[in-house]
Design a protein around this motif. Structure first.
Motif, short mmCIF file in Angstrom:
data_model
loop_
_atom_site.label_atom_id
_atom_site.label_comp_id
_atom_site.label_asym_id
_atom_site.label_seq_id
_atom_site.Cartn_x
_atom_site.Cartn_y
_atom_site.Cartn_z
N GLY A 290 0.60 -0.96 0.10
CA GLY A 290 0.04 -0.04 -0.14
C GLY A 290 0.67 1.31 0.05
O GLY A 290 0.33 2.41 0.16
N GLN A 291 2.31 1.13 -0.18
CA GLN A 291 2.92 2.35 -0.01
C GLN A 291 4.18 2.18 -1.31
O GLN A 291 4.09 1.16 -1.72
CB GLN A 291 3.62 2.45 1.16
CG GLN A 291 4.67 1.54 1.69
CD GLN A 291 5.04 1.78 3.07
OE1 GLN A 291 5.38 3.11 3.47
NE2 GLN A 291 5.24 0.83 3.90
N ALA A 292 4.52 3.36 -1.56
CA ALA A 292 5.76 3.35 -2.59
C ALA A 292 6.75 2.52 -1.94
O ALA A 292 7.29 2.63 -0.83
CB ALA A 292 6.11 4.59 -3.01
N LEU A 293 7.48 1.77 -2.69
CA LEU A 293 8.69 0.95 -2.53
C LEU A 293 9.76 2.04 -2.07
O LEU A 293 10.52 1.62 -1.16
CB LEU A 293 9.09 0.18 -3.69
CG LEU A 293 10.52 -0.84 -3.53
CD1 LEU A 293 10.04 -2.02 -2.26
CD2 LEU A 293 10.55 -1.45 -4.78
N ALA A 294 9.89 3.20 -2.63
CA ALA A 294 10.69 4.15 -2.13
C ALA A 294 10.65 4.47 -0.60
O ALA A 294 11.52 5.09 -0.16
CB ALA A 294 10.93 5.34 -3.02
N ASP A 295 9.30 4.54 -0.07
CA ASP A 295 9.02 4.99 1.03
C ASP A 295 9.52 3.96 2.18
O ASP A 295 9.49 4.22 3.58
CB ASP A 295 7.72 5.09 1.50
CG ASP A 295 7.09 6.24 0.68
OD1 ASP A 295 7.88 7.27 0.49
OD2 ASP A 295 5.71 6.16 0.37
N LEU A 296 10.10 2.70 1.78
CA LEU A 296 10.61 1.71 2.70
C LEU A 296 12.08 1.98 3.01
O LEU A 296 12.85 2.45 2.24
CB LEU A 296 10.49 0.28 2.37
CG LEU A 296 9.07 -0.29 1.89
CD1 LEU A 296 9.27 -1.79 1.38
CD2 LEU A 296 8.20 -0.20 3.17
N GLN A 297 12.26 1.99 4.38
CA GLN A 297 13.79 2.29 4.73
C GLN A 297 14.66 1.51 4.20
O GLN A 297 15.82 2.22 3.61
CB GLN A 297 13.87 2.38 6.29
CG GLN A 297 15.16 3.03 6.75
CD GLN A 297 15.20 2.78 8.38
OE1 GLN A 297 15.43 1.63 8.76
NE2 GLN A 297 15.48 3.93 9.08
N ASN A 298 14.36 0.21 4.00
CA ASN A 298 15.66 -0.62 3.45
C ASN A 298 16.04 -0.15 2.06
O ASN A 298 16.97 -0.06 1.61
CB ASN A 298 15.07 -1.97 3.38
CG ASN A 298 16.11 -3.04 2.61
OD1 ASN A 298 17.34 -3.40 3.26
ND2 ASN A 298 15.74 -3.48 1.26
N THR A 299 14.91 0.20 1.18
CA THR A 299 15.07 0.81 -0.14
C THR A 299 15.90 2.08 -0.24
O THR A 299 16.85 2.02 -0.87
CB THR A 299 13.78 1.08 -0.97
OG1 THR A 299 12.72 -0.29 -0.74
CG2 THR A 299 13.91 1.44 -2.26
N ARG A 300 15.48 2.95 0.72
CA ARG A 300 16.48 4.32 0.61
C ARG A 300 17.62 3.81 1.08
O ARG A 300 18.67 4.56 0.52
CB ARG A 300 15.49 5.16 1.55
CG ARG A 300 13.97 5.39 1.25
CD ARG A 300 13.76 6.98 1.78
NE ARG A 300 13.70 6.84 3.32
CZ ARG A 300 12.98 6.37 3.99
NH1 ARG A 300 11.87 5.70 3.51
NH2 ARG A 300 12.99 6.09 5.55
N PHE A 301 17.94 3.16 1.98
CA PHE A 301 19.32 2.85 2.56
C PHE A 301 20.07 2.20 1.42
O PHE A 301 21.19 2.46 1.31
CB PHE A 301 19.24 2.08 3.83
CG PHE A 301 18.99 2.57 4.91
CD1 PHE A 301 18.55 4.05 5.01
CD2 PHE A 301 19.36 2.22 6.32
CE1 PHE A 301 18.33 4.86 5.96
CE2 PHE A 301 18.90 3.10 7.53
CZ PHE A 301 18.50 4.16 7.52
N ARG A 302 19.38 1.21 0.86
CA ARG A 302 20.28 0.57 -0.30
C ARG A 302 20.74 1.55 -1.35
O ARG A 302 21.61 1.37 -1.89
CB ARG A 302 19.22 -0.41 -0.95
CG ARG A 302 19.13 -1.69 -0.15
CD ARG A 302 20.25 -2.63 0.04
NE ARG A 302 20.28 -3.71 0.93
CZ ARG A 302 19.99 -4.90 0.75
NH1 ARG A 302 19.68 -5.19 -0.76
NH2 ARG A 302 19.79 -5.95 1.42
N LEU A 303 19.67 2.23 -1.86
CA LEU A 303 20.09 3.36 -2.80
C LEU A 303 21.08 4.18 -2.36
O LEU A 303 22.14 4.80 -2.96
CB LEU A 303 18.69 3.96 -3.48
CG LEU A 303 17.99 3.15 -4.25
CD1 LEU A 303 16.64 3.77 -4.60
CD2 LEU A 303 18.65 2.70 -5.54
#
Length: 395
Positions: A290-303
């Motif tokens: 229900g949320q953008a993948l970019a809003d997940l902390q793991n995604t932001r940290f990986r990028l």
């Protein structure tokens, strides 16, 4: 107070070697890729090689021999022009035109070691795309270890003058299918080790005893023709020797390989940034729970990790570029740039593919093609293990 946008555009990284003229050239290269190359990439990947007339069109657009002096038909630029082309090709995820070998490598062997007659004979034809050039180093039993090549060039007198009789086989040759001119690495004195290696220029058109093998099927860079070449009692004039005397080939290779490795590092850094750009766009659109993948902390940290490493790589390569253009880049530092950037390129693309999920494994998505294309970077131009050995020798 006005609210800040959620995704502010990052400031463009300043490239120390970029000039206004180079930015204009970059626009020319980008337009040529978008107009002439990118629309045909899938077709060329399927057939295993680009159409021959693309080379002539690239010559007309100024993409060939851009760093070769105008007196030899080139663009009159410097290595930064080759760097711009390399970066733009990587940005466009386009690998089919083997211009790095043609212009960034073979042309500079001729420019640095060729006689005036050799330069005037071959460089203008390379700049126009009339001739396609390849360099034949690797053999079925000798890759990064160039001292171990078995292709022989024996001097003998013939009715047509002094010639080399050449016998041997080469493999993994970029531009091998189209090559009209081959810079051949051969042994002129098998007993002399590295001092017995010479470079000989070979015009392949209607050359008796020369034949091309199959176009090799690769896991990536499928449109860039890679072929086997065979030399069976091929006779080549001794005047085609590159350099003042026999046995200079290994020295010539060692002098020019840092530039080749910089080309590879430049392409790898541009590829990293493109992968991050594509993935950032994807995760902002992709919905998970229900949320953008970019809003997940793991995604932001990986990028964030990927962006940091890509920035470090680009900064290092920029420094190497400045040193190369000043004539102070040493072989060990070029080896560091080649192995580290190609390694990081593979790692970053792998992380980005993972963030695409199952779609990352589908070839219709650019990240999948980038994954397959990147892997050879750790092998060609000297394997990364050899690069580390070169660095280790300086400890």
């Amino acid at each position: 107070m006005a609210s800040q946008p959620q995704h502010a555009a990052p400031a463009a990284r300043q490239i120390p070697w970029m000039t206004e003229d180079l930015e204009m050239f970059q626009d020319t290269v980008r337009r040529f890729i978008e107009r002439e190359l990118a629309p045909n990439e899938a077709r060329w990947a399927a057939q295993g090689y680009i159409d021959r007339d693309v080379w002539r069109r690239a010559g007309q657009a100024g993409l060939l021999c851009a760093s070769i002096p105008e007196e030899y038909g080139g663009g009159g630029g410097n290595f930064a022009h080759e760097a711009v082309i390399t970066r733009e090709m990587a940005r466009a995820i386009f690998t089919s035109l083997g211009n790095n070998v043609h212009s960034g490598i073979v042309a500079h062997y001729l420019l640095n070691y060729g006689t005036e007659a050799q330069k005037k004979k071959w460089l203008p034809q390379m700049a126009s795309g009339e001739m396609v050039a390849a360099i034949a180093m690797s053999e079925p039993g000798a890759g990064s270890d160039l001292k171990s090549v078995r292709t022989r060039a024996v001097r003998e007198k013939t009715a047509n003058g002094d010639c080399y009789r050449i016998n041997g086989a080469k493999t993994f040759i970029t531009n091998g299918y189209h090559a009209d001119l081959v810079c051949l690495v051969a042994k002129t004195d098998p007993e002399a080790g590295s001092r017995g290696v010479s470079l000989i220029m070979i015009e392949t058109r209607d050359l008796e005893g020369f034949r091309r093998g199959r176009i090799l099927e690769k896991i990536g860079q499928k449109g860039q023709d890679t072929a086997e070449l065979f030399f069976d009692d091929v006779l080549v004039p001794c005047e085609n020797l590159l350099g003042e005397q026999e046995g200079q080939g290994f020295y010539q290779l060692m002098q020019q390989l840092p530039q080749e490795r910089m080309i590879i590092a430049l392409g790898a850094t541009a590829s990293m940034h493109r992968a991050i750009e594509l993935t950032t766009e994807y995760v902002r659109e992709r919905k998970v729970f229900g949320q953008a993948l970019a809003d997940l902390q793991n995604t932001r940290f990986r990028l964030a990790e990927c962006k940091t490493e890509a920035t470090i790589a680009a900064t290092f390569v920029d420094d190497c570029m400045m040193r190369l253009m000043a004539g102070t880049l040493d072989a060990a530092t070029a080896a560091m740039a080649k192995w580290w950037c190609t390694q990081k390129n593979c790692e970053i693309i792998d992380e980005c593919l993972q963030l695409h999920g199952g779609y990352g494994y589908m070839l219709e998505y650019p990240i999948a093609r980038m994954y397959a294309n990147a892997r050879v970077g750790k092998i060609y131009g000297g394997s990364n293990e050899i690069m580390k050995e070169l660095v280790a020798r300086t400890l």
